[in-house]
Scaffold this active site. Structure first.
Site, mmCIF file in Angstrom:
data_model
loop_
_atom_site.group_PDB
_atom_site.id
_atom_site.type_symbol
_atom_site.label_atom_id
_atom_site.label_comp_id
_atom_site.label_asym_id
_atom_site.label_seq_id
_atom_site.Cartn_x
_atom_site.Cartn_y
_atom_site.Cartn_z
ATOM 1 N N TYR A 1 0.832 -1.204 0.000
ATOM 2 C CA TYR A 1 0.000 0.000 0.000
ATOM 3 C C TYR A 1 0.863 1.249 0.000
ATOM 4 O O TYR A 1 1.975 1.257 0.540
ATOM 5 C CB TYR A 1 -0.880 0.041 1.260
ATOM 6 C CG TYR A 1 -1.912 -1.039 1.351
ATOM 7 C CD1 TYR A 1 -3.192 -0.855 0.850
ATOM 8 C CD2 TYR A 1 -1.614 -2.260 1.963
ATOM 9 C CE1 TYR A 1 -4.149 -1.852 0.946
ATOM 10 C CE2 TYR A 1 -2.563 -3.262 2.065
ATOM 11 C CZ TYR A 1 -3.831 -3.056 1.554
ATOM 12 O OH TYR A 1 -4.771 -4.042 1.644
ATOM 13 N N ARG B 1 -4.920 1.890 7.984
ATOM 14 C CA ARG B 1 -5.449 2.996 8.799
ATOM 15 C C ARG B 1 -4.931 2.884 10.241
ATOM 16 O O ARG B 1 -4.518 3.872 10.843
ATOM 17 C CB ARG B 1 -6.979 2.967 8.810
ATOM 18 C CG ARG B 1 -7.619 3.630 7.611
ATOM 19 C CD ARG B 1 -9.123 3.528 7.688
ATOM 20 N NE ARG B 1 -9.580 2.140 7.640
ATOM 21 C CZ ARG B 1 -10.613 1.668 8.309
ATOM 22 N NH1 ARG B 1 -11.292 2.445 9.127
ATOM 23 N NH2 ARG B 1 -10.980 0.403 8.179
#
Length: 321
Positions: A78, A187
């Site tokens: 990511y 997150r």
């Protein structure tokens, strides 16, 4: 009066579409749009991406759905931007601000320490705003109702982590690139890094650039898919065996292939192997998965003869157009 909706004539479609999912669309909505464009009878995906996130979302059609679960264990890479000094209720830009603090200036030594601290095996508490289920209900449903339920920390692995100081809309931020094990929430990683700094953080953007062997450079977006003709859309599909890249390949002669497809074990000079992709020799075609133990090829997930025939016909049609 509204004009009657045109009923889509579904058809057998087999393969894997590497989709670059747009921001703001759920993984299931993206899947349904692609399924409609391909007029596919059967479809599934290999794990969800947050609506906020963009990037690699492998979509499986027809026979490929039999192997979609295998890809859930794949490592993923990511890229994200974490805004420092602001925490939100969701850990990303979609949530309400819950805390705001001054963000310190980070030097090269600080960055190096953070990279070391958050690389390797870690424990992570899944966020309330996630699809993880508790008592059969996704955590985000509890969160929307204002409830916080008990969750257990999970073992994750951050295989590689690169951090860089940047600015986002005039605020100090960190650019994150991380290759992680399954079940890792970026997150939460961003929030944990913010807490380690002492100011908190939330993600302003999140993009999955790779999952297993698939990279975002290979992906097609929905807009491009919509602009294609139907044969072009079908040509954009990878073969179902694209999901079996880490498997040992074994090829069977025609008579042995038929017996294997009927679920019978076959004997041969094969070393033990846990993950095997089995092919027929003539015509060349994927038959299914298996494992080898003590010289026996033991069937796993098998394609049906009809699926194999449809894949061969589709392959022939693609090459002749």
């Amino acid at each position: 009066m509204h004009a009657p909706r045109t009923r889509v004539q579904r058809r057998p479609v087999h393969g894997v579409l590497l989709l670059d999912k747009p921001r703001g669309l759920s993984s299931n909505d993206a899947l349904q749009k692609a399924k409609w464009l391909l007029r596919a009878e059967k479809a599934g995906h290999t794990g969800t991406l947050d609506p906020l996130a963009t990037g690699v979302l492998p979509l499986c059609f027809g026979a490929a759905t039999k192997f979609s679960q295998l890809h859930l264990d794949a490592d993923k890479t990511y890229e994200a931007v974490a805004v420092l000094g602001i925490e939100t209720s969701t850990g990303d830009a979609e949530g309400a601000v819950t805390a705001e603090r001054p963000a310190p200036s980070l030097g090269a030594e600080d960055i190096a320490k953070l990279q070391h601290l958050f690389t390797g095996r870690l424990r992570q508490l899944p966020p309330m705003h996630s699809a993880l289920k508790k008592d059969g209900k996704p955590l985000y449903e509890y969160a929307r109702a204002g409830e916080v339920v008990e969750r257990e920390e999970r073992d994750i692995t951050v295989h590689a982590l690169e951090l860089a100081s940047v600015e986002h809309e005039g605020r100090p931020a960190l650019r994150i690139r991380a290759r992680v094990s399954k079940g890792t929430y970026i997150r939460t990683l961003g929030e944990d890094i913010g807490r380690a700094i002492g100011c908190g953080a939330h993600l302003a953007s999140l993009r999955r650039v790779a999952t297993g062997p698939f990279h975002v450079a290979e992906c097609v977006d929905l807009e491009s898919l919509q602009a294609m003709t139907e044969p072009q859309r079908e040509a954009a599909l990878l073969m179902p065996e694209a999901l079996l890249g880490g498997h040992t390949a074994i090829t069977l002669a025609a008579d042995e292939a038929g017996r294997f497809l009927s679920g019978l074990r076959r004997r041969g000079p094969w070393p033990d192997a846990q993950s095997v992709a089995v092919f027929g020799a003539e015509p060349p075609a994927l038959l299914g998965t298996a494992h080898v133990k003590a010289g026996e090829l033991i069937p796993g997930r098998l394609l049906s003869p009809i699926e194999i025939q449809q894949i061969l016909q589709s392959r022939t049609a693609t090459h002749t157009e």
